[in-house]
Design an enzyme around this catalytic site. Structure first.
Site, PDB file in Angstrom:
ATOM      1  N   LYS A  10       0.842  -1.193   0.000  1.00 48.04           N
ATOM      2  CA  LYS A  10       0.000   0.000   0.000  1.00 48.04           C
ATOM      3  C   LYS A  10       0.877   1.242   0.000  1.00 48.04           C
ATOM      4  O   LYS A  10       2.048   1.225   0.404  1.00 48.04           O
ATOM      5  CB  LYS A  10      -0.947   0.017   1.199  1.00 48.04           C
ATOM      6  CG  LYS A  10      -0.285   0.014   2.589  1.00 48.04           C
ATOM      7  CD  LYS A  10       0.198   1.372   3.083  1.00 48.04           C
ATOM      8  CE  LYS A  10       0.829   1.310   4.463  1.00 48.04           C
ATOM      9  NZ  LYS A  10       1.553   2.537   4.849  1.00 48.04           N
ATOM     10  N   VAL A  96      10.751  -4.709   3.265  1.00 47.57           N
ATOM     11  CA  VAL A  96      10.655  -4.974   4.700  1.00 47.57           C
ATOM     12  C   VAL A  96      10.933  -3.677   5.458  1.00 47.57           C
ATOM     13  O   VAL A  96      11.877  -2.953   5.135  1.00 47.57           O
ATOM     14  CB  VAL A  96      11.654  -6.066   5.121  1.00 47.57           C
ATOM     15  CG1 VAL A  96      11.606  -6.288   6.627  1.00 47.57           C
ATOM     16  CG2 VAL A  96      11.352  -7.371   4.377  1.00 47.57           C
ATOM     17  N   ASP A 137      -2.888  -1.675   9.934  1.00 48.24           N
ATOM     18  CA  ASP A 137      -2.895  -1.727   8.470  1.00 48.24           C
ATOM     19  C   ASP A 137      -3.405  -3.047   7.916  1.00 48.24           C
ATOM     20  O   ASP A 137      -3.611  -3.179   6.709  1.00 48.24           O
ATOM     21  CB  ASP A 137      -1.481  -1.488   7.924  1.00 48.24           C
ATOM     22  CG  ASP A 137      -1.012  -0.053   8.070  1.00 48.24           C
ATOM     23  OD1 ASP A 137      -1.852   0.819   8.392  1.00 48.24           O
ATOM     24  OD2 ASP A 137       0.181   0.200   7.879  1.00 48.24           O
TER      25      ASP A 137
END
Length: 297
Positions: A10, A96, A137
């Site tokens: 996202k 990451v 999230d």
């Protein structure tokens, strides 16, 4: 039998942050857009819960029960009174610790994969409830598309998007801790009033119309000053992207990935190449959105 779920990254096209709450969280107005960078989570029956991972930065991914994918499997199994005896394999392509919800994506992917493998019959509402327990999230990673998240970001309202938006993402040489960025936000905000976070009407209208120029004028991230305070070199990356013709440049979420909005696919390629040559960042990726959320392959 195994089940594989693909789940997207996202970008926050708006991240408005309120003052710290008594529970330590912050109220947010978080406008999410799912973009076409994906992790894949494969779940296979096993004698006990175990996790493996491959792909870029796989060495930074925890392979124990702190991993959100493991926590998702444990949460769903606990609700059904079964043991979470599965092998979770994560094929990593989302950065990451990059502010693109890679860990949250893995949690949502594992949840949907385990639900499918075990045939639990969980409703969409129950899956979203578990997602919200896992992290702010995670619900958006399940639903994808575009959405406004309020509260901690976990309470979602789907948004209409009138077109495709093209993005370039520049990865930094190291990660940033989301809690550390929020702590820095609090430090920088000390002694001044912080308004209630609300979604920008101009931004929501730009998304609905598919108007890239209007969206470029409206994107914002209240965490960007905190991310830049902790990682000042990101300013050079932002400047390089703007200099290459990006319509807008911002830190993605809590960072340190930086996001650049381009006019179209061809412009995105040019911005990406300039960023690669700039020496201000690591890997550079091009992706478009919105895309669907977690999907069984």
């Amino acid at each position: 039998m195994s089940v594989t779920v693909r789940v997207p990254a996202k970008v926050n096209v708006q991240l408005a942050v309120g003052a710290a709450r008594p529970d330590g969280f912050h109220d947010l107005a978080n406008v999410f857009l799912a973009v076409g960078l994906y992790d894949e989570v494969t779940v296979t029956p096993a004698a006990e819960l175990r996790i493996t991972c491959d792909g870029p930065d796989a060495g930074q991914v925890p392979l124990d029960r702190t991993n959100l994918a493991a926590r998702a499997a444990i949460a769903l199994a606990g609700r059904r009174g079964i043991e979470p005896n599965v092998h979770l394999h994560i094929a990593k392509d989302i950065p990451v610790a990059g502010g693109m919800a890679g860990g949250s994506a893995d949690g949502a992917g594992a949840l949907l994969a385990c639900d499918t493998l075990w045939g639990t019959g969980a409703s969409r509402e129950e899956l979203l409830e578990i997602c919200a327990e896992l992290g702010s999230d995670v619900p958006f990673s399940l639903v994808g598309g575009a959405a406004l998240g309020v509260g901690r970001g976990e309470r979602l309202t789907a948004l209409e998007v009138g077109g495709t938006f093209h993005w370039v993402f520049a990865m930094a040489g190291r990660g940033l801790s989301t809690p550390a960025v929020f702590r820095e936000f609090d430090r920088l905000a000390e002694g001044r009033g912080i308004p209630e976070p609300v979604a920008s009407e101009d931004l929501l209208a730009a998304l609905a119309k598919g108007d890239v120029d209007a969206l470029a004028a409206a994107v914002s991230n209240d965490l960007q000053p905190a991310a830049l305070s902790l990682f000042p070199e990101l300013a050079d990356t932002l400047a390089a992207g703007r200099g290459a013709g990006a319509l807008a440049a911002l830190v993605s979420g809590s960072g340190p990935t930086t996001a650049f909005l381009a006019r179209d696919a061809e412009a995105a390629k040019k911005v990406a190449e300039a960023l690669r040559m700039s020496g201000t960042c690591g890997a550079v990726r091009v992706a478009a959105g919105p895309v669907a959320g977690a999907t069984v392959l």
